[in-house]
Design a protein around this motif. Structure first.
Motif, PDB file in Angstrom:
ATOM      1  N   GLY A  47      -2.643  -9.736   3.839  1.00  0.00           N
ATOM      2  CA  GLY A  47      -0.666  -9.455   4.091  1.00  0.00           C
ATOM      3  C   GLY A  47       0.346 -10.754   3.692  1.00  0.00           C
ATOM      4  N   PHE A  48      -0.017 -12.298   4.401  1.00  0.00           N
ATOM      5  CA  PHE A  48       0.824 -12.449   4.128  1.00  0.00           C
ATOM      6  C   PHE A  48       1.905 -12.707   4.355  1.00  0.00           C
ATOM      7  CE2 PHE A  48      -2.579 -14.486   7.078  1.00  0.00           C
ATOM      8  CZ  PHE A  48      -1.996 -14.600   8.731  1.00  0.00           C
ATOM      9  N   ARG A  49       2.876 -12.898   4.817  1.00  0.00           N
ATOM     10  CA  ARG A  49       4.528 -12.288   4.436  1.00  0.00           C
ATOM     11  C   ARG A  49       5.377 -12.858   5.403  1.00  0.00           C
ATOM     12  NH1 ARG A  49       4.969  -6.398   4.044  1.00  0.00           N
ATOM     13  NH2 ARG A  49       2.577  -6.682   3.363  1.00  0.00           N
ATOM     14  N   THR A  50       6.895 -13.070   4.850  1.00  0.00           N
ATOM     15  CA  THR A  50       7.993 -13.903   5.692  1.00  0.00           C
ATOM     16  C   THR A  50       8.955 -12.908   6.307  1.00  0.00           C
ATOM     17  OG1 THR A  50       7.554 -15.676   3.823  1.00  0.00           O
ATOM     18  CG2 THR A  50       9.845 -15.472   5.603  1.00  0.00           C
ATOM     19  N   TYR A  51       8.759 -13.155   7.690  1.00  0.00           N
ATOM     20  CA  TYR A  51       9.568 -11.729   8.097  1.00  0.00           C
ATOM     21  C   TYR A  51      10.507 -12.752   9.165  1.00  0.00           C
ATOM     22  CZ  TYR A  51      11.419  -8.066  10.430  1.00  0.00           C
ATOM     23  OH  TYR A  51      11.425  -7.470  11.109  1.00  0.00           O
ATOM     24  N   SER A  52      11.604 -12.381   9.026  1.00  0.00           N
ATOM     25  CA  SER A  52      12.134 -13.517  10.302  1.00  0.00           C
ATOM     26  C   SER A  52      11.619 -14.886  10.431  1.00  0.00           C
ATOM     27  CB  SER A  52      12.402 -12.771  11.713  1.00  0.00           C
ATOM     28  OG  SER A  52      12.664 -11.129  11.577  1.00  0.00           O
ATOM     29  N   GLY A  53      11.976 -14.970   9.510  1.00  0.00           N
ATOM     30  CA  GLY A  53      11.344 -16.973   9.650  1.00  0.00           C
ATOM     31  C   GLY A  53      10.023 -17.493   9.754  1.00  0.00           C
ATOM     32  N   ARG A  54       9.876 -16.448   9.535  1.00  0.00           N
ATOM     33  CA  ARG A  54       8.427 -17.106  10.514  1.00  0.00           C
ATOM     34  C   ARG A  54       6.763 -15.726   8.862  1.00  0.00           C
ATOM     35  NH1 ARG A  54       7.198 -16.275  16.394  1.00  0.00           N
ATOM     36  NH2 ARG A  54       6.270 -17.880  15.946  1.00  0.00           N
ATOM     37  N   MET A 124     -17.496  -5.789   4.548  1.00  0.00           N
ATOM     38  CA  MET A 124     -16.343  -6.852   4.530  1.00  0.00           C
ATOM     39  C   MET A 124     -15.098  -5.988   4.061  1.00  0.00           C
ATOM     40  SD  MET A 124     -15.010  -9.246   5.884  1.00  0.00           S
ATOM     41  CE  MET A 124     -12.876 -10.832   5.706  1.00  0.00           C
ATOM     42  N   GLU A 125     -15.562  -4.992   3.058  1.00  0.00           N
ATOM     43  CA  GLU A 125     -14.049  -4.500   2.123  1.00  0.00           C
ATOM     44  C   GLU A 125     -13.686  -3.606   3.061  1.00  0.00           C
ATOM     45  OE1 GLU A 125     -17.492  -5.313   1.027  1.00  0.00           O
ATOM     46  OE2 GLU A 125     -16.941  -6.256  -0.260  1.00  0.00           O
ATOM     47  N   ALA A 126     -14.563  -2.644   3.919  1.00  0.00           N
ATOM     48  CA  ALA A 126     -14.499  -1.876   5.226  1.00  0.00           C
ATOM     49  C   ALA A 126     -12.846  -2.424   5.991  1.00  0.00           C
ATOM     50  CB  ALA A 126     -14.991  -0.961   6.164  1.00  0.00           C
ATOM     51  N   ALA A 127     -13.044  -3.570   6.042  1.00  0.00           N
ATOM     52  CA  ALA A 127     -12.687  -4.131   7.446  1.00  0.00           C
ATOM     53  C   ALA A 127     -11.113  -4.746   6.446  1.00  0.00           C
ATOM     54  CB  ALA A 127     -12.927  -5.444   8.114  1.00  0.00           C
ATOM     55  N   LEU A 128     -11.282  -4.950   5.122  1.00  0.00           N
ATOM     56  CA  LEU A 128     -10.016  -5.818   4.718  1.00  0.00           C
ATOM     57  C   LEU A 128      -9.342  -4.619   3.948  1.00  0.00           C
ATOM     58  CD1 LEU A 128     -11.377  -8.078   1.913  1.00  0.00           C
ATOM     59  CD2 LEU A 128      -9.931  -8.693   4.182  1.00  0.00           C
ATOM     60  N   GLU A 129      -9.522  -3.232   4.228  1.00  0.00           N
ATOM     61  CA  GLU A 129      -9.184  -1.969   3.744  1.00  0.00           C
ATOM     62  C   GLU A 129      -8.051  -1.828   5.105  1.00  0.00           C
ATOM     63  OE1 GLU A 129     -10.293   2.512   2.802  1.00  0.00           O
ATOM     64  OE2 GLU A 129     -10.970   0.908   1.580  1.00  0.00           O
ATOM     65  N   ILE A 130      -9.277  -2.074   5.939  1.00  0.00           N
ATOM     66  CA  ILE A 130      -7.865  -2.150   7.224  1.00  0.00           C
ATOM     67  C   ILE A 130      -6.410  -3.108   7.899  1.00  0.00           C
ATOM     68  CG2 ILE A 130      -7.976  -1.455   9.753  1.00  0.00           C
ATOM     69  CD1 ILE A 130      -9.037   1.264   8.230  1.00  0.00           C
ATOM     70  N   ALA A 131      -7.140  -4.164   7.630  1.00  0.00           N
ATOM     71  CA  ALA A 131      -6.761  -4.511   7.683  1.00  0.00           C
ATOM     72  C   ALA A 131      -4.927  -4.765   6.132  1.00  0.00           C
ATOM     73  CB  ALA A 131      -6.677  -6.373   7.113  1.00  0.00           C
ATOM     74  N   GLU A 132      -5.153  -3.966   4.909  1.00  0.00           N
ATOM     75  CA  GLU A 132      -3.805  -3.861   4.139  1.00  0.00           C
ATOM     76  C   GLU A 132      -3.583  -2.638   5.020  1.00  0.00           C
ATOM     77  OE1 GLU A 132      -6.341  -3.708   0.546  1.00  0.00           O
ATOM     78  OE2 GLU A 132      -6.967  -5.485   0.381  1.00  0.00           O
ATOM     79  N   GLU A 133      -3.867  -0.956   5.042  1.00  0.00           N
ATOM     80  CA  GLU A 133      -3.010  -0.430   6.021  1.00  0.00           C
ATOM     81  C   GLU A 133      -2.229  -1.110   6.385  1.00  0.00           C
ATOM     82  OE1 GLU A 133      -1.706   2.823   5.697  1.00  0.00           O
ATOM     83  OE2 GLU A 133      -2.873   1.910   4.100  1.00  0.00           O
ATOM     84  N   ALA A 134      -3.168  -1.768   7.969  1.00  0.00           N
ATOM     85  CA  ALA A 134      -2.059  -2.461   8.972  1.00  0.00           C
ATOM     86  C   ALA A 134      -1.380  -2.594   8.956  1.00  0.00           C
ATOM     87  CB  ALA A 134      -3.278  -2.695  10.065  1.00  0.00           C
ATOM     88  N   VAL A 135      -1.188  -4.349   7.713  1.00  0.00           N
ATOM     89  CA  VAL A 135      -0.085  -4.694   7.018  1.00  0.00           C
ATOM     90  C   VAL A 135       0.564  -3.185   6.991  1.00  0.00           C
ATOM     91  CG1 VAL A 135       0.370  -6.768   5.623  1.00  0.00           C
ATOM     92  CG2 VAL A 135      -1.115  -6.493   7.542  1.00  0.00           C
ATOM     93  N   ARG A 136       0.279  -2.706   6.290  1.00  0.00           N
ATOM     94  CA  ARG A 136       1.960  -2.347   5.354  1.00  0.00           C
ATOM     95  C   ARG A 136       1.971  -0.845   6.680  1.00  0.00           C
ATOM     96  NH1 ARG A 136      -1.646  -1.588   0.835  1.00  0.00           N
ATOM     97  NH2 ARG A 136      -3.387   0.348   1.917  1.00  0.00           N
ATOM     98  N   ALA A 137       0.978  -0.584   7.494  1.00  0.00           N
ATOM     99  CA  ALA A 137       1.397   0.134   8.061  1.00  0.00           C
ATOM    100  C   ALA A 137       3.223  -0.560   9.248  1.00  0.00           C
ATOM    101  CB  ALA A 137       1.026   0.556   9.661  1.00  0.00           C
ATOM    102  N   LEU A 138       2.408  -2.591   9.815  1.00  0.00           N
ATOM    103  CA  LEU A 138       3.259  -2.671  10.724  1.00  0.00           C
ATOM    104  C   LEU A 138       4.621  -3.253  10.045  1.00  0.00           C
ATOM    105  CD1 LEU A 138       0.276  -4.670  12.484  1.00  0.00           C
ATOM    106  CD2 LEU A 138       1.811  -3.309  13.292  1.00  0.00           C
ATOM    107  N   PHE A 139       4.755  -2.758   8.927  1.00  0.00           N
ATOM    108  CA  PHE A 139       6.100  -3.261   7.853  1.00  0.00           C
ATOM    109  C   PHE A 139       6.706  -2.278   7.495  1.00  0.00           C
ATOM    110  CE2 PHE A 139       4.456  -6.913   8.931  1.00  0.00           C
ATOM    111  CZ  PHE A 139       4.926  -8.007   9.404  1.00  0.00           C
TER     112      PHE A 139
END
Length: 172
Positions: A47-54, A124-139
């Motif tokens: 989920g890497f993305r640019t936000y506020s220039g970082r 790893m699939e379970a970990a990546l599912e949580i990582a993807e959901e966390a990125v969605r939630a944080l943004f």
């Protein structure tokens, strides 16, 4: 940076890929056979993305899952801070505390631990599912709930007796 298919890679995603390569190298060397590693997991940048220039995203390794933020080459540099100190960064979901760090491959990388160690993931699939959901939630605006405010103190008796005294009085 150019992807394997010849397409240009977003600068934040390119930074995520650099972090992924860096942590794969650490996993293959310094973390080999370390007991805190979950053998079911590998290394991934999510989920890497640019936000506020970082650049913001999540790095998953066999020993941690962290939300990370790093400066982009043409982005807004972070305010100076000592390694090991805590900085608070506003995200759409709310304020998040990060620990300032340095990595040889990237320079400054601030991290917020989501899981460490990561034994709760069986794949790893379970970990990546949580990582993807966390990125969605944080943004997503307003996802993080601020801590509750302490109860109002209306007089000195309440201050000295504490909030439990009112509960005892009403339960009798």
């Amino acid at each position: 940076m150019i992807a394997d298919d010849g397409a240009a890679v977003d600068p934040a995603r390119a930074l995520g890929l650099r972090l992924e390569r860096h942590y794969r190298q650490i996993h293959a060397t310094a973390m080999v056979d370390v007991p805190i590693c979950n053998a079911a997991l590998g290394v991934a940048a999510t989920g890497f993305r640019t936000y506020s220039g970082r650049a913001f995203g999540i790095v998953t390794t066999p020993w941690f899952m962290n939300l990370v933020v790093a400066d982009l080459p043409d982005g807004t540099p972070a305010a100076p801070a000592a390694a090991g100190s805590t900085v608070r960064i506003g995200l759409p979901a709310g304020e998040v505390d990060f620990i300032v760090g340095e990595l040889d491959a990237v320079a400054r990388v601030d991290s917020c631990s989501l899981f460490s160690p990561v034994f709760e993931f069986s794949t790893m699939e379970a970990a990546l599912e949580i990582a993807e959901e966390a990125v969605r939630a944080l943004f997503k605006p307003g996802t993080l709930v601020p801590p509750p405010s302490p109860p109002a103190i209306s007089n000195r008796r309440d201050l000295l007796r504490g909030p439990f005294s009112r509960r005892e009085e009403t339960s009798e």
